[in-house]
Write a protein that holds these residues in place. Structure first.
Motif, PDB file in Angstrom:
ATOM      1  N   SER A  17       5.464  12.835  16.517  1.00 23.18           N
ATOM      2  CA  SER A  17       6.174  12.182  15.689  1.00 23.18           C
ATOM      3  C   SER A  17       5.263  10.724  15.144  1.00 23.18           C
ATOM      4  CB  SER A  17       7.215  11.744  16.376  1.00 23.18           C
ATOM      5  OG  SER A  17       8.077  12.431  17.274  1.00 23.18           O
ATOM      6  N   LEU A  18       4.497  10.696  15.537  1.00 24.37           N
ATOM      7  CA  LEU A  18       3.736   9.854  15.356  1.00 24.37           C
ATOM      8  C   LEU A  18       3.137   9.584  14.685  1.00 24.37           C
ATOM      9  CD1 LEU A  18       3.142   5.782  15.374  1.00 24.37           C
ATOM     10  CD2 LEU A  18       0.816   6.356  17.060  1.00 24.37           C
ATOM     11  N   LEU A  19       2.284  10.236  14.203  1.00 26.93           N
ATOM     12  CA  LEU A  19       1.851  11.069  13.146  1.00 26.93           C
ATOM     13  C   LEU A  19       2.608  11.268  11.876  1.00 26.93           C
ATOM     14  CD1 LEU A  19      -0.977  11.808  12.258  1.00 26.93           C
ATOM     15  CD2 LEU A  19      -1.096  14.572  12.832  1.00 26.93           C
ATOM     16  N   ILE A  20       3.753  11.775  11.986  1.00 22.82           N
ATOM     17  CA  ILE A  20       4.459  11.967  11.086  1.00 22.82           C
ATOM     18  C   ILE A  20       4.919  10.785  10.087  1.00 22.82           C
ATOM     19  CG2 ILE A  20       6.699  13.088  10.678  1.00 22.82           C
ATOM     20  CD1 ILE A  20       6.488  14.801  12.541  1.00 22.82           C
ATOM     21  N   ALA A  21       5.094  10.178  11.158  1.00 16.71           N
ATOM     22  CA  ALA A  21       5.738   8.386  10.972  1.00 16.71           C
ATOM     23  C   ALA A  21       4.475   7.853   9.536  1.00 16.71           C
ATOM     24  CB  ALA A  21       6.429   7.749  11.355  1.00 16.71           C
ATOM     25  N   LEU A  22       3.692   7.872  10.355  1.00 17.34           N
ATOM     26  CA  LEU A  22       2.103   7.388   9.846  1.00 17.34           C
ATOM     27  C   LEU A  22       2.319   8.113   8.317  1.00 17.34           C
ATOM     28  CD1 LEU A  22      -0.371   6.670  12.433  1.00 17.34           C
ATOM     29  CD2 LEU A  22       1.275   4.838  11.220  1.00 17.34           C
ATOM     30  N   THR A  23       2.112   9.505   7.696  1.00 20.32           N
ATOM     31  CA  THR A  23       2.837  10.015   6.729  1.00 20.32           C
ATOM     32  C   THR A  23       3.289   9.767   5.642  1.00 20.32           C
ATOM     33  OG1 THR A  23       1.851  12.273   7.818  1.00 20.32           O
ATOM     34  CG2 THR A  23       2.385  12.443   5.687  1.00 20.32           C
ATOM     35  N   GLY A  24       4.285   9.175   6.547  1.00 18.92           N
ATOM     36  CA  GLY A  24       5.443   9.076   5.822  1.00 18.92           C
ATOM     37  C   GLY A  24       5.329   7.937   5.226  1.00 18.92           C
ATOM     38  N   LEU A  25       4.361   6.637   5.285  1.00 14.19           N
ATOM     39  CA  LEU A  25       3.979   5.156   5.202  1.00 14.19           C
ATOM     40  C   LEU A  25       2.435   5.661   3.543  1.00 14.19           C
ATOM     41  CD1 LEU A  25       3.814   3.098   8.623  1.00 14.19           C
ATOM     42  CD2 LEU A  25       5.835   2.529   6.734  1.00 14.19           C
ATOM     43  N   TRP A  26       2.159   6.544   4.332  1.00 10.17           N
ATOM     44  CA  TRP A  26       0.389   6.676   3.098  1.00 10.17           C
ATOM     45  C   TRP A  26       0.617   7.746   1.906  1.00 10.17           C
ATOM     46  CZ3 TRP A  26      -2.892   2.995   3.634  1.00 10.17           C
ATOM     47  CH2 TRP A  26      -2.792   2.260   4.721  1.00 10.17           C
ATOM     48  N   ILE A  27       1.946   8.495   2.350  1.00  8.01           N
ATOM     49  CA  ILE A  27       2.332   9.287   0.882  1.00  8.01           C
ATOM     50  C   ILE A  27       2.936   8.688  -0.276  1.00  8.01           C
ATOM     51  CG2 ILE A  27       3.244  10.464  -0.231  1.00  8.01           C
ATOM     52  CD1 ILE A  27       3.237  12.604   2.329  1.00  8.01           C
ATOM     53  N   PRO A  28       3.970   6.807   0.189  1.00  6.70           N
ATOM     54  CA  PRO A  28       4.275   6.423  -1.073  1.00  6.70           C
ATOM     55  C   PRO A  28       3.138   5.394  -0.916  1.00  6.70           C
ATOM     56  CG  PRO A  28       5.989   6.866   0.512  1.00  6.70           C
ATOM     57  CD  PRO A  28       5.148   7.429   1.258  1.00  6.70           C
ATOM     58  N   ALA A  29       2.048   5.104  -0.544  1.00  9.06           N
ATOM     59  CA  ALA A  29       1.036   4.034  -0.944  1.00  9.06           C
ATOM     60  C   ALA A  29       0.288   4.378  -2.344  1.00  9.06           C
ATOM     61  CB  ALA A  29       0.866   3.234   0.676  1.00  9.06           C
ATOM     62  N   ALA A  30       0.003   6.046  -1.214  1.00  7.74           N
ATOM     63  CA  ALA A  30      -0.693   6.347  -2.678  1.00  7.74           C
ATOM     64  C   ALA A  30      -0.499   7.005  -3.728  1.00  7.74           C
ATOM     65  CB  ALA A  30      -1.351   8.145  -1.857  1.00  7.74           C
ATOM     66  N   VAL A  31       1.085   6.827  -4.032  1.00  6.02           N
ATOM     67  CA  VAL A  31       1.970   7.037  -5.278  1.00  6.02           C
ATOM     68  C   VAL A  31       2.108   5.747  -5.457  1.00  6.02           C
ATOM     69  CG1 VAL A  31       3.921   7.154  -6.268  1.00  6.02           C
ATOM     70  CG2 VAL A  31       3.512   8.665  -4.904  1.00  6.02           C
ATOM     71  N   ASN A  32       1.913   4.535  -5.408  1.00  4.83           N
ATOM     72  CA  ASN A  32       2.246   3.079  -5.533  1.00  4.83           C
ATOM     73  C   ASN A  32       0.574   2.915  -6.155  1.00  4.83           C
ATOM     74  OD1 ASN A  32       4.659   0.849  -5.528  1.00  4.83           O
ATOM     75  ND2 ASN A  32       4.919   2.800  -4.250  1.00  4.83           N
ATOM     76  N   LEU A  33      -0.907   2.904  -5.301  1.00  2.77           N
ATOM     77  CA  LEU A  33      -1.972   2.754  -5.561  1.00  2.77           C
ATOM     78  C   LEU A  33      -2.289   3.681  -7.342  1.00  2.77           C
ATOM     79  CD1 LEU A  33      -3.182   3.418  -2.574  1.00  2.77           C
ATOM     80  CD2 LEU A  33      -3.423   0.927  -3.352  1.00  2.77           C
ATOM     81  N   THR A  34      -1.424   4.237  -7.842  1.00  2.00           N
ATOM     82  CA  THR A  34      -1.421   5.010  -9.021  1.00  2.00           C
ATOM     83  C   THR A  34      -1.153   4.062 -10.634  1.00  2.00           C
ATOM     84  OG1 THR A  34       0.450   6.658  -9.632  1.00  2.00           O
ATOM     85  CG2 THR A  34      -1.510   7.168  -8.387  1.00  2.00           C
ATOM     86  N   GLY A  35      -0.268   3.083 -10.134  1.00  2.00           N
ATOM     87  CA  GLY A  35       0.528   2.280 -10.703  1.00  2.00           C
ATOM     88  C   GLY A  35       1.822   2.481 -11.282  1.00  2.00           C
ATOM     89  N   VAL A  36       2.225   0.964 -11.822  1.00  2.00           N
ATOM     90  CA  VAL A  36       4.089   0.948 -11.625  1.00  2.00           C
ATOM     91  C   VAL A  36       5.030   2.099 -12.424  1.00  2.00           C
ATOM     92  CG1 VAL A  36       4.115  -0.880 -13.895  1.00  2.00           C
ATOM     93  CG2 VAL A  36       5.915  -0.678 -11.866  1.00  2.00           C
ATOM     94  N   ARG A  37       4.049   2.507 -13.557  1.00  2.00           N
ATOM     95  CA  ARG A  37       5.031   3.788 -14.286  1.00  2.00           C
ATOM     96  C   ARG A  37       5.354   5.124 -13.364  1.00  2.00           C
ATOM     97  NH1 ARG A  37       5.794   3.782 -19.866  1.00  2.00           N
ATOM     98  NH2 ARG A  37       4.141   2.023 -20.357  1.00  2.00           N
TER      99      ARG A  37
END
Length: 502
Positions: A144-164
């Protein structure tokens, strides 16, 4: 560069920054994307998990939801009015700084930043409940903890590509998440059974006490209504689009929330609802039988959670960016990287903190979700309170000269309601939450001391030089300069108090 204002009145425009830097990147969010950001930030997995958190209170929680909705709409209208006067990025931070000075601005930025990354942890925990409809059905803590951490870092990766890309991702996930919520808010109402509701007030508290306590949890579902104002500098025509996105997004969420929660309370037996980790899925299964409907809702909730985390990860970086650019947050938050001008440090550091609090407090669903929710609500309500106070202050000082009497009276009432609602929400959070919340907010004082020391100031405000390197995102309004010290405040006067009484 988007237009900004000094004290909400004196406009200053594009061209190069005072430090000779190139203009900020053009605003990438239109009205649809800004509205999607508001809706996507408000509707995460919190609403999908909320019926379980409200179950101990019984149907009286719906009364609390109605009160919270009125308060949320008052706040939305207040933020809309504030964003017309101060259209730059920063939202509550800028409004507090403009009205009450740098220290108030810092406290708001610090408190809101805590809300953003702690709220992300709560969203991730709720998100796990729906992912585990398909995997880790035995709810093993490590997985469960591993799933939660995955959910936190996928959006972070999207944000790192830019605001558009972040905005496009937000629009897609917002559309997808609305389908099951609209279904439950319409078709689901046809399957409501009175026996499922249980006692009207199941909390064994007084009715006002139960409403206040349930409202503190319900308010978490509306956190994010200020999202468009926080990123206003990245919105096209912010004076026009930010107020519309804020009010339209909040209204859409309000209708879906109340009707959807009513449907879940009426289709899942009260005794089962409190222990459910995926109440909307359980409601869909009870309506249609079998598990396919619940699985479809779970997929939508998973998409919804990722979309909310995507929006909140953006807010995690934008608020401290605005404060850091004014010297009121560590300078690392103001540095932009890459061709898309991404505030990398803000995104990564906030996601790391959300990951740490998730690891530290992950015990069982109900405890983790409710505790983090209450802390996030408290640290969010502080900036809401300051924003409502800033609006009321401006109306009483400047409003009479610039607004018609009818408009002035309406805005004063709305701001006063938003302010009263914020106080009520703090009271309903409970003594323990207020204790811990006050503690984490006051942890910002050493940071403020450090920042002021580096600037060589003691109380006074001086112009803040622009960062020496790196591009800058759309600006917030510059800090308001305080009046020069009067002669009697000088060191000479303190040594000889009669010197200036000639």
């Amino acid at each position: 560069m988007s237009t900004t204002t000094r004290s909400g009145e004196e406009a200053r425009g594009g061209g190069e920054t005072p430090g000779g830097e190139k203009p900020a990147p053009s605003a990438a969010l239109g009205l649809p994307a800004a509205t999607a950001l508001v809706i996507g930030s408000i509707i995460g997995t919190g609403v999908f998990a909320l019926p379980s958190a409200l179950a101990p209170y019984g149907p009286i929680a719906l009364v609390a939801f109605g009160v919270v909705t009125l308060g949320a709409l008052a706040l939305a209208m207040t933020f809309g009015s504030l964003s017309r006067r101060v259209p730059g990025s920063g939202g509550p931070y800028v409004y507090a700084r403009e009205a009450f000075g740098e220290f108030a601005g810092f406290l708001n930025a610090w408190s809101y930043w805590i809300t953003a990354w702690a709220g992300n942890a709560a969203i991730a925990v709720a998100w796990v409940g729906y992912v585990e409809v398909f995997v880790n059905t035995g709810h093993r803590t490590g997985v469960s903890l591993l799933i939660a951490l995955t959910g936190l870092w996928i959006p972070a990766a999207v944000n790192l590509t830019g605001v558009r890309n972040t905005g496009a991702f937000q629009v897609v996930t917002t559309v997808l998440k609305f389908v099951p919520l609209v279904f439950m808010a319409t078709v689901g109402l046809l399957f409501v059974k009175a026996d499922n509701f249980g006692p009207f007030n199941a909390s064994h508290q007084s009715a006002p006490g139960a409403i206040s306590a349930a409202a503190a949890i319900a308010l978490f579902s509306y956190l994010g209504l200020e999202a468009a104002s926080v990123v206003a500098g990245r919105v096209r025509e912010p004076g026009r689009n930010v107020p519309r996105a804020t009010v339209y997004g909040t209204l859409a969420c309000a209708v879906i929330y109340i009707l959807g929660t009513l449907a879940v309370l009426g289709t899942v037996p009260h005794g089962e609802l409190g222990s459910s980790t995926a109440p909307f899925s359980d409601a869909a299964n009870n309506i249609f039988g079998g598990s396919w409907a619940g699985d479809a809702v779970a997929v939508a909730a998973i998409v919804s959670g990722i979309g909310a985390l995507n929006g909140w990860t953006m807010l995690c970086a934008e608020m401290p960016y605005a404060a850091a650019r004014d010297g009121l947050f560590p300078g690392a938050f103001s540095r932009l990287r890459g061709k898309n001008d991404v505030p990398v440090f803000g995104i990564v550091s906030s996601t790391v903190l959300a990951s740490l609090i998730t690891v530290f407090s992950y015990t069982r669903f109900q405890d983790v979700f409710t505790k983090i929710v209450l802390l996030s609500v408290l640290t969010a309500v502080i900036p809401y309170l300051f924003s409502a106070a800033a609006q009321l202050y401006w109306l009483l000082v400047r409003g009479r000269a610039s607004l018609k009497p009818g408009r002035l009276a309406r805005d004063v009432v709305v701001a006063a309601l938003a302010m009263a609602f914020s106080y009520w929400s703090i009271q309903g959070s409970g003594y323990q939450t207020v204790y811990y919340g006050l503690f984490v907010v006051l942890l910002g004082l050493p940071v403020y001391i450090w920042l002021k020391r580096d600037r060589g100031e003691y109380g006074e405000t001086v112009p803040v030089p622009a960062p020496a390197t790196g591009n800058r995102a759309p600006e917030t309004p510059p800090p308001v300069a305080r009046p020069a010290r009067r002669p009697w405040a000088t060191r000479a006067h303190r040594l000889n108090p009669l010197r200036h009484h000639d």
